[in-house]
Design an enzyme around this catalytic site. Structure first.
Site, short mmCIF file in Angstrom:
data_model
loop_
_atom_site.label_atom_id
_atom_site.label_comp_id
_atom_site.label_asym_id
_atom_site.label_seq_id
_atom_site.Cartn_x
_atom_site.Cartn_y
_atom_site.Cartn_z
N LYS D 325 57.28 -29.33 -1.92
CA LYS D 325 56.00 -29.13 -1.24
C LYS D 325 56.08 -27.95 -0.27
O LYS D 325 55.07 -27.37 0.07
CB LYS D 325 55.59 -30.41 -0.51
CG LYS D 325 55.35 -31.60 -1.46
CD LYS D 325 55.27 -32.92 -0.71
CE LYS D 325 55.09 -34.10 -1.67
NZ LYS D 325 55.20 -35.41 -0.98
N LEU D 326 57.26 -27.66 0.20
CA LEU D 326 57.50 -26.49 1.03
C LEU D 326 58.43 -25.53 0.27
O LEU D 326 59.33 -25.97 -0.44
CB LEU D 326 58.20 -26.87 2.33
CG LEU D 326 57.33 -27.13 3.56
CD1 LEU D 326 56.49 -28.37 3.36
CD2 LEU D 326 58.18 -27.26 4.80
#
Lengths: 357, 357, 357, 357
Positions: D325-326
């Site tokens: 997600k990052l």
């Protein structure tokens, strides 16, 4: 209460106006608990002062409202003829809050300081030229455990995200043995030791031209603020004192400070407690009022511990009221948030209010 | 590492079997961090023992896994030739954890106790016939503040959800003046005072036929377990000691306990730290290893404070490793949950493992 | 109240007896808030049952008392003709609490389940043969950040100390496309989807002879317990549903479940809410009572979030009472501790009480 | 690394100079983990700006350092060509944080908003002239429970220390039925409903000359910022939508928003996530990157929940990295403190940096 009820009535009327008849036929219930006090919304803008921000917090609810109220009580506590007892728990001096406290002492806002041996140890290390360093909770290439194992090999102590190379403890030991202990060759109160420490820190800081300020103990010494440290054994300062006591007549009387401390509380016309963190500094600051007829008129605590576990560190200040440590009509606020954030915020806002005129 | 990789390979194979070809054509990436260790699911049933439950925790992740591991380390610490240093923070004795600790001392599981003056005060009050009472954080008909104002009028002290009528402090004062202080008319170590307190608690408890057991200090006295209490001034016991010292030759040497404590740590073949709560009991228990060549081989802490604020009470045990308070290869676990829940749980499970055979 | 006062008088008398005249001349203040209710001390022994332990918690204060009360309210909620709405927040299924919930459903203790798409995703992965694995928050040789970077390279997702290899998501996708979605080629309620999921999980689990039990959705399907999942989009299950909807007539009606859910609340003679964690499962479980004339008669929440920040997840159940979500005379308890520890503890104790006869 | 080692060497030399030979004969161990980076001490003064204060935080450790870093990452996220996804959890709009968010939208700092039905409900109530009010967690004359029972009788809902008189919900219902729902007589996406709500809020706010600003949904409507609200059913807005759907063709498609949201994430050159609180807004904001090849380049979260319980709301942003997600090299900071304090602080500091030139 009658006034408020009338007030409420008016607001009720206003409200109907606002609602423009949408609630027509609606009969508002009797409301005694509720009164009209609208929440505003915090606005921020580039370049606003900390005092402006804290004013804006006052419009909101939740913890923001507590910070606003804490700044308010702090300003009252610092402004009036209030004797301020300041409790400072453990990790604050090494992690960057040292200057805020020493400045408050220098500017006359603190009358009595209760703190830990750890704070005095780390405060002194910086007074004589040592430094703490930014570090990592988790270092590159290691688990927290491996990280700390490596730091042990590298002789670096970790305090959360702050490092201290261990040779500073050797320097601190030299300082104590050369500048502090020789002045006290008998059994003395703990406050006498912290006073000598403050004197020596001020002298060495000046003599060596250390860039960092002389710190908390030094400021306290120079401003006749007594520094109490009940659990001094529980620190590197205490360990050094013990080792020195092994070969000399020096020792510390655990009870000797309680008379002057109690006298100070007894004589205070009004008293305020500003407590950062929990532990012994919090309890000892509050306990002082157990043996005097009075109690605290103002109290602010910045705590990082939750109240619901029942531990003292997170206990509300209301609980302290049941023990008679706070006056029944005292103004008191607890702020549940990281004290390294809230202490500078609240002190800056209180100073802006007090010093801006 | 090679072994684990092979192991992984096998499990990888198993896994493909489980997946029944649904991931066909799928190439598993190289995995060194991950290894096959399936989470089970905790099952509970009516009538299971606490030891069964803690075994079931071990199948799960999150805090349940920590409780399981803590019971494991505790059993090792209690079973072997390990010298156990037990740190007990403030509110545990008055709120219902007194018996667990006194039983552990009686059964030989604890070798050195570090605690607070508050715990010793409340422990002694019950030893001589006083009682704490279930109470309310919020009483009927009042805010927390009004509640505490009323309790003040009713002369009842509140510790979260526990009450103590203040006359028990008068009884405690009488006990100290009649049974404890007369034995010590000079400057003594704090441990000497706690030992006399334990003796007196045991005697009075027996003489008066008090229903409640004689408690922690008494059990320590009877089992030659020293009780250290660095911040004794920070308690009603300390206040009474101070008042007594005003009119007699009695006083307390703040440093005198450190030699026997350090000797004990020095002599320990293996050492374990079991720490309930934070504050001085935690730090002093861990600090003991700073002045010895060794360090703790086992450590369990049950803390109610979060680590991320940087306070010592919530600090991980790994952080203590950087200071040399834990051996690099020590087995250590931190359980972040209410200690009044986890202490009985872990002690019951450890006892089940050790005593069931 | 009069009765209690009399009772108090008697106890006061008893107390004087206990004190044996040490407080002679002492006049006890009028006490209305305080009443005689001595704290006992928790005793533990090897081999005690979980029910015994929880009884012992009831003697103590702090959180231990809350666990005892929660077990009590849970037993009442599970025993009577109470419709039980069970809210289950996010990380519980993958981290080891899956079986406790599926067993409660099978044994008829739960009537309505409100949960997250994440729990249903992870529950289904295990139903069809995938496994979560014990992992590390901090892996050997890495910071938390590096650790997670490596896990990304290794295609392993981390949920605190639990790992999930990503190929299980591919298996899950296959399962949905083969076993679940083909049954629903139109716009349906979310509950219809969770029901089909439960059916498919049960069938595949049985067909493949998976060792792990078929899980929460399957048990719910087999026992006619509806599973509501308002934020289903916020999960891998939701992402898959969306992707499937791109190429078919399938979609989900966000509002369709509210009629049967509200009907169920409406029809409940007595209603209980058992809420594990916060978020949507908590709020939606409680909100259900906003549109019915009734409200919950029993409520237990096991929360890991603090109340003092004002967030809903940590909010007290009393706050819910102001909204009319709880009956004014409801029995309700909040336990502030790690739910992976307290859920098994409380369910085991409640089952022991209900099933041991 | 070589550079740092050299650097370290120099600093080591400096340090010896500072120590003035006190550590003579001392050989510093090899230090690779540790590098010279002295902690400064936060200084505060009357009249300093918020930007000054946040600079001062950067000198300290603990949470103060995190606030400083968060302001830094926020300024980068707001300044560059970064698409900002803003997650806003539950209690923020009614408790005083509404204006900060609506101003950020108006000034172009936010591109996509993910929030809760509760925030939209309370935001709309103020847009059309209703008000929330400062209230008490504990009212005079009552326990929390009695307090909330009385509030129920008075028809006032409590959100921690904020009150909402229930007639505002009736006004809100009227608003929806007159101004919002008539525009949508079919099954639409949730974002379509929030857009119509924003339009109606803006119109009514303007038409009635409401003093309070038109708020978050209105600002979003006027600035083409989509507002996503996955768990809309879990709110009064959702309940009203459901009731309206009972008698009309109106309904909400739970999956329809995911295509435009994913497209937006797909098209972002750089993406930033600013997440206030946990729950669905946090997870949904982060999850968006699961189905795109990219991930967040910047992420700031202000959370009030602890990480050590394993719940998603308190989970670190590093954990999100394991899921992809990052970005692996993203700049990310988590601030663990009351968001009603840290949100205004960080936004004011970021604005000061961006707008002061």
């Amino acid at each position: 209460m009658t006034d408020e009820s009338e007030d409420e009535g008016e607001h009720g009327h206003d409200h109907e106006g606002e609602g423009e008849g949408e609630s027509e036929g609606y009969h508002e219930p009797d409301r005694e608990t509720f009164s009209h006090d609208p929440v505003g919304h915090t606005e921020v803008r580039a370049g606003m002062t900390v005092g402006d921000l804290v004013e804006q917090y006052g419009r909101a609810g939740l913890g923001a409202a507590d910070v606003h109220e804490a700044a308010d009580v702090t300003a009252k506590m610092f402004d009036d003829d209030v004797t301020v007892f300041f409790g400072l728990a453990g990790a604050m001096a090494p992690t960057g809050m040292r200057r805020i406290v020493s400045d408050l002492i220098r500017d006359g806002y603190i009358d009595v300081l209760v703190t830990t041996g750890a704070n005095l140890t780390h405060d002194s290390i910086e007074a004589i030229g040592g430094k703490h360093h930014h570090g990592e909770v988790h270092a590159e290439g290691k688990t927290e455990r491996e990280h700390d194992e490596t730091l042990r090999d590298e002789e670096v102590d970790r305090i959360y995200n702050v490092y201290l190379p261990q040779e500073h403890f050797a320097d601190f030991e030299g300082h104590l043995r050369e500048e502090v202990f020789p002045e006290i060759e008998e059994t003395v109160s703990i406050e006498r030791l912290t006073r000598e420490l403050g004197r020596a820190n001020a002298e060495v800081n000046d003599r060596k031209g250390i860039e960092e300020d002389a710190g908390i103990a030094a400021a306290a010494y120079e401003n006749d603020v007594p520094v109490y440290c009940p659990a001094i054994q529980d620190s590197v300062l205490g360990l050094q004192a013990w080792m020195y006591s092994q070969t000399t007549d020096f020792s510390l009387d655990a009870l000797a400070d309680m008379t002057p401390l109690t006298d100070r509380a007894f004589e205070a016309e009004e008293a305020g407690a500003f407590v950062v963190g929990g532990g012994v500094p919090k309890n000892f600051t509050l306990q002082t009022m157990l043996v005097t007829p009075g109690a605290y008129d103002y109290a602010v605590q910045l705590t990082m511990d939750p109240p619901q576990t029942g531990g003292l560190s997170g206990a509300t200040l209301d609980e302290a009221r049941s023990w008679g440590k706070l006056e029944k009509d005292a103004e008191n606020v607890s702020v549940y948030a990281d004290a390294s954030v809230t202490l500078p915020l609240i002190v800056a806002a209180a100073r802006e209010r007090l010093e801006s005129t």
